[in-house]
Write a protein that holds these residues in place. Sequence first.
Motif, PDB file in Angstrom:
ATOM      1  N   ALA A 127     -30.656 -44.466 -10.259  1.00  0.00           N
ATOM      2  CA  ALA A 127     -29.656 -43.697  -9.518  1.00  0.00           C
ATOM      3  C   ALA A 127     -30.198 -43.297  -8.147  1.00  0.00           C
ATOM      4  O   ALA A 127     -29.475 -43.354  -7.141  1.00  0.00           O
ATOM      5  CB  ALA A 127     -29.257 -42.447 -10.315  1.00  0.00           C
ATOM      6  N   ALA A 128     -31.478 -42.902  -8.083  1.00  0.00           N
ATOM      7  CA  ALA A 128     -32.095 -42.541  -6.805  1.00  0.00           C
ATOM      8  C   ALA A 128     -32.127 -43.739  -5.861  1.00  0.00           C
ATOM      9  O   ALA A 128     -31.909 -43.600  -4.652  1.00  0.00           O
ATOM     10  CB  ALA A 128     -33.504 -42.005  -7.040  1.00  0.00           C
ATOM     11  N   CYS A 129     -32.400 -44.928  -6.412  1.00  0.00           N
ATOM     12  CA  CYS A 129     -32.399 -46.141  -5.580  1.00  0.00           C
ATOM     13  C   CYS A 129     -31.023 -46.396  -4.978  1.00  0.00           C
ATOM     14  O   CYS A 129     -30.889 -46.747  -3.803  1.00  0.00           O
ATOM     15  CB  CYS A 129     -32.835 -47.348  -6.406  1.00  0.00           C
ATOM     16  SG  CYS A 129     -34.569 -47.327  -6.909  1.00  0.00           S
ATOM     17  N   LEU A 130     -29.987 -46.190  -5.784  1.00  0.00           N
ATOM     18  CA  LEU A 130     -28.631 -46.417  -5.298  1.00  0.00           C
ATOM     19  C   LEU A 130     -28.257 -45.443  -4.178  1.00  0.00           C
ATOM     20  O   LEU A 130     -27.493 -45.775  -3.275  1.00  0.00           O
ATOM     21  CB  LEU A 130     -27.640 -46.300  -6.455  1.00  0.00           C
ATOM     22  CG  LEU A 130     -27.702 -47.396  -7.531  1.00  0.00           C
ATOM     23  CD1 LEU A 130     -26.815 -47.038  -8.715  1.00  0.00           C
ATOM     24  CD2 LEU A 130     -27.307 -48.751  -6.955  1.00  0.00           C
ATOM     25  N   LEU A 131     -28.825 -44.241  -4.232  1.00  0.00           N
ATOM     26  CA  LEU A 131     -28.484 -43.213  -3.251  1.00  0.00           C
ATOM     27  C   LEU A 131     -29.447 -43.151  -2.070  1.00  0.00           C
ATOM     28  O   LEU A 131     -29.277 -42.333  -1.165  1.00  0.00           O
ATOM     29  CB  LEU A 131     -28.457 -41.830  -3.933  1.00  0.00           C
ATOM     30  CG  LEU A 131     -27.408 -41.618  -5.025  1.00  0.00           C
ATOM     31  CD1 LEU A 131     -27.602 -40.244  -5.673  1.00  0.00           C
ATOM     32  CD2 LEU A 131     -25.993 -41.742  -4.469  1.00  0.00           C
ATOM     33  N   SER A 132     -30.455 -44.009  -2.060  1.00  0.00           N
ATOM     34  CA  SER A 132     -31.579 -43.846  -1.136  1.00  0.00           C
ATOM     35  C   SER A 132     -31.218 -43.988   0.343  1.00  0.00           C
ATOM     36  O   SER A 132     -31.944 -43.492   1.204  1.00  0.00           O
ATOM     37  CB  SER A 132     -32.684 -44.853  -1.471  1.00  0.00           C
ATOM     38  OG  SER A 132     -32.247 -46.186  -1.223  1.00  0.00           O
ATOM     39  N   ASP A 133     -30.094 -44.620   0.657  1.00  0.00           N
ATOM     40  CA  ASP A 133     -29.783 -44.906   2.065  1.00  0.00           C
ATOM     41  C   ASP A 133     -28.497 -44.229   2.532  1.00  0.00           C
ATOM     42  O   ASP A 133     -27.974 -44.556   3.591  1.00  0.00           O
ATOM     43  CB  ASP A 133     -29.675 -46.416   2.269  1.00  0.00           C
ATOM     44  CG  ASP A 133     -29.861 -46.838   3.727  1.00  0.00           C
ATOM     45  OD1 ASP A 133     -30.697 -46.229   4.421  1.00  0.00           O
ATOM     46  OD2 ASP A 133     -29.169 -47.777   4.154  1.00  0.00           O
ATOM     47  N   ILE A 134     -27.990 -43.253   1.764  1.00  0.00           N
ATOM     48  CA  ILE A 134     -26.697 -42.665   2.116  1.00  0.00           C
ATOM     49  C   ILE A 134     -26.770 -41.791   3.365  1.00  0.00           C
ATOM     50  O   ILE A 134     -25.740 -41.459   3.945  1.00  0.00           O
ATOM     51  CB  ILE A 134     -26.114 -41.843   0.953  1.00  0.00           C
ATOM     52  CG1 ILE A 134     -27.032 -40.668   0.604  1.00  0.00           C
ATOM     53  CG2 ILE A 134     -25.858 -42.724  -0.263  1.00  0.00           C
ATOM     54  CD1 ILE A 134     -26.394 -39.684  -0.353  1.00  0.00           C
ATOM     55  N   GLY A 135     -27.984 -41.417   3.796  1.00  0.00           N
ATOM     56  CA  GLY A 135     -28.112 -40.567   4.969  1.00  0.00           C
ATOM     57  C   GLY A 135     -28.475 -41.314   6.236  1.00  0.00           C
ATOM     58  O   GLY A 135     -28.834 -40.691   7.242  1.00  0.00           O
ATOM     59  N   TRP A 136     -28.345 -42.632   6.225  1.00  0.00           N
ATOM     60  CA  TRP A 136     -28.868 -43.416   7.346  1.00  0.00           C
ATOM     61  C   TRP A 136     -28.153 -43.137   8.671  1.00  0.00           C
ATOM     62  O   TRP A 136     -28.729 -43.326   9.746  1.00  0.00           O
ATOM     63  CB  TRP A 136     -28.800 -44.913   7.024  1.00  0.00           C
ATOM     64  CG  TRP A 136     -27.438 -45.530   7.100  1.00  0.00           C
ATOM     65  CD1 TRP A 136     -26.491 -45.530   6.122  1.00  0.00           C
ATOM     66  CD2 TRP A 136     -26.880 -46.251   8.195  1.00  0.00           C
ATOM     67  NE1 TRP A 136     -25.373 -46.199   6.529  1.00  0.00           N
ATOM     68  CE2 TRP A 136     -25.578 -46.664   7.814  1.00  0.00           C
ATOM     69  CE3 TRP A 136     -27.335 -46.607   9.470  1.00  0.00           C
ATOM     70  CZ2 TRP A 136     -24.741 -47.388   8.649  1.00  0.00           C
ATOM     71  CZ3 TRP A 136     -26.491 -47.341  10.309  1.00  0.00           C
ATOM     72  CH2 TRP A 136     -25.211 -47.713   9.893  1.00  0.00           C
ATOM     73  N   ARG A 137     -26.919 -42.673   8.626  1.00  0.00           N
ATOM     74  CA  ARG A 137     -26.192 -42.408   9.868  1.00  0.00           C
ATOM     75  C   ARG A 137     -26.600 -41.081  10.535  1.00  0.00           C
ATOM     76  O   ARG A 137     -26.260 -40.840  11.689  1.00  0.00           O
ATOM     77  CB  ARG A 137     -24.686 -42.381   9.606  1.00  0.00           C
ATOM     78  CG  ARG A 137     -24.081 -43.751   9.314  1.00  0.00           C
ATOM     79  CD  ARG A 137     -22.578 -43.650   9.135  1.00  0.00           C
ATOM     80  NE  ARG A 137     -21.982 -44.934   8.812  1.00  0.00           N
ATOM     81  CZ  ARG A 137     -21.583 -45.830   9.716  1.00  0.00           C
ATOM     82  NH1 ARG A 137     -21.727 -45.574  11.007  1.00  0.00           N
ATOM     83  NH2 ARG A 137     -21.051 -46.974   9.340  1.00  0.00           N
ATOM     84  N   ALA A 138     -27.290 -40.221   9.807  1.00  0.00           N
ATOM     85  CA  ALA A 138     -27.690 -38.932  10.379  1.00  0.00           C
ATOM     86  C   ALA A 138     -28.830 -39.122  11.381  1.00  0.00           C
ATOM     87  O   ALA A 138     -29.501 -40.161  11.408  1.00  0.00           O
ATOM     88  CB  ALA A 138     -28.135 -37.990   9.259  1.00  0.00           C
ATOM     89  N   HIS A 139     -29.073 -38.096  12.187  1.00  0.00           N
ATOM     90  CA  HIS A 139     -30.205 -38.126  13.109  1.00  0.00           C
ATOM     91  C   HIS A 139     -31.489 -38.243  12.295  1.00  0.00           C
ATOM     92  O   HIS A 139     -31.631 -37.595  11.255  1.00  0.00           O
ATOM     93  CB  HIS A 139     -30.228 -36.837  13.943  1.00  0.00           C
ATOM     94  CG  HIS A 139     -31.243 -36.836  15.038  1.00  0.00           C
ATOM     95  ND1 HIS A 139     -32.589 -36.611  14.797  1.00  0.00           N
ATOM     96  CD2 HIS A 139     -31.128 -37.039  16.377  1.00  0.00           C
ATOM     97  CE1 HIS A 139     -33.255 -36.673  15.930  1.00  0.00           C
ATOM     98  NE2 HIS A 139     -32.388 -36.933  16.911  1.00  0.00           N
ATOM     99  N   PRO A 140     -32.461 -39.065  12.720  1.00  0.00           N
ATOM    100  CA  PRO A 140     -33.687 -39.269  11.941  1.00  0.00           C
ATOM    101  C   PRO A 140     -34.408 -37.985  11.546  1.00  0.00           C
ATOM    102  O   PRO A 140     -35.009 -37.909  10.470  1.00  0.00           O
ATOM    103  CB  PRO A 140     -34.552 -40.124  12.877  1.00  0.00           C
ATOM    104  CG  PRO A 140     -33.569 -40.859  13.722  1.00  0.00           C
ATOM    105  CD  PRO A 140     -32.415 -39.914  13.924  1.00  0.00           C
TER     106      PRO A 140
END
Length: 511
Positions: free
Chosen positions: A367-380
Amino acid sequence: MTSLRQVFAERLNPASGERLAVIDIGSNSVRLVVYESATRAAVPLFNEKILCGLGRSVASTGHLGSEAIDRALKALQRFKSINRILKVRNVKAIATAAVREAKDGADFIAKGEKAAGAAIEVLSGEREAQLAGEGIRMGFFEADGVAGDLGGGSLELIDIRGSAQADASTLPLGGLRLIDQTGDKIDKAVEIVDQQIAKLAWLAKGRGRPFYAVGGTWRALARLHMDQSSYALRVMQGYTVPTRAMTSFCESLRRTRRLSEIAGMSDVSRARREVLPYGALVLERLLKQLQPSEVVFSVFGIREGLLYSMLPPGERRKDPLLSFCEDFARLRSRSVEHAHELCYWTDALFTRQGPAETPEERRLRHAACLLSDIGWRAHPDYRGEQSLDKIAHAGLAGIDHPGRIFLALAVYFRHAGADTGGHAKFPELLIGAVNRRVQKRARIVGAALRTAHMVSIGMPGVIGSTPLSYHGQKLVLTLPRRYADLDGERLDRRLDALARLVDRTGDVRLA
């Protein structure tokens, strides 16, 4: 050229299916929930509740109050307009104890169907209990225990064992009913509650198993308990309290003469405050009789149970957590295919040579792997904290609170680094809310995701050919020649950080 209107329309009409609305006409409240589609991880598009008090005088007069009827019909008319605006064609409407028992219930249904623009099914007590049990299955993974759904007019109790429902009963113990029966004298209600609960010999089967508490009044109790214990999360689904602690809390609250002095009470609506002591009384006496292992609060009830009952068998069998995470990844990450690759890529860390992992821990890691990139649009600089907050408070099902915190921390560490001690307040609170094993696993998984993203750049088709493996005291990342130029200082540092967490040294090798 695609217009902005078309873009928004597509977002509001997911390819997974047609929107579905459920109208729940209860003894205390009338609610509309519109779901994006009927799936195992159904997401509410719209949710509105009006406290009408239809069951306020049914016990003493046998009739629904005229003022309550007017409020309910006005709410149903509004709900019809909302469904029209949202273009909902599939509307399911149900009514529970108050309408079922009132002498003028049939007259109200006729008016209510016209107001709502939909047929209304008046649930029997048995059907209401069945749907409450289905709601627990919708919200929990492999639920096993006794569920109780407290409304304004009745209490439904259901024994849940896997995919089967054994015993189920309806008791006339709703908060509004007890106020009506006793003339709002709570001391008189104690004997009534005890006598009704004592009728159910089958409750002995629930001893030592979880008790799932459903209903707005019990959720309000749980919210107050969170406030008084300074709990780290503000999420109701899956909130768990030891039986003795919850029993003591309920007894203390129902004996309190000045509710306004209780911490957090100002956040409880006035209409809900009226029934709160009676809800506390019912839960207190029920727990003393049942003696469950713990009390688990659920936001999933008969509405979700109705939705669950409509799903095809294959959809029901899906894991609710992984279904939600996959849908979320598809909406928010750069590539859901890459998210699936991460699940298999991180499997190599948890072989017999690596850290031990239970089947449930493996499920949470995926589940963590599936969610790992959901914040990519935010400022680094803020991806870690924004991802942590989003996951910690997401509408997840099929997970307890330690598991939810693990997911949030793992993705936080994926962005912030495994050595981060939690410089911000919220990460620090969550780190302190779980044991060291959960903390360590979150750091390991976060470091692995951090390493993988340095290799794949978040794109699919790369890490499948860059495996991890153990070689003695080394954790080896193998790069094929075509990816040799990806090696460098930043990748080495991230691999070293991961290797230290599994008591190894990192080694990048070219194949």
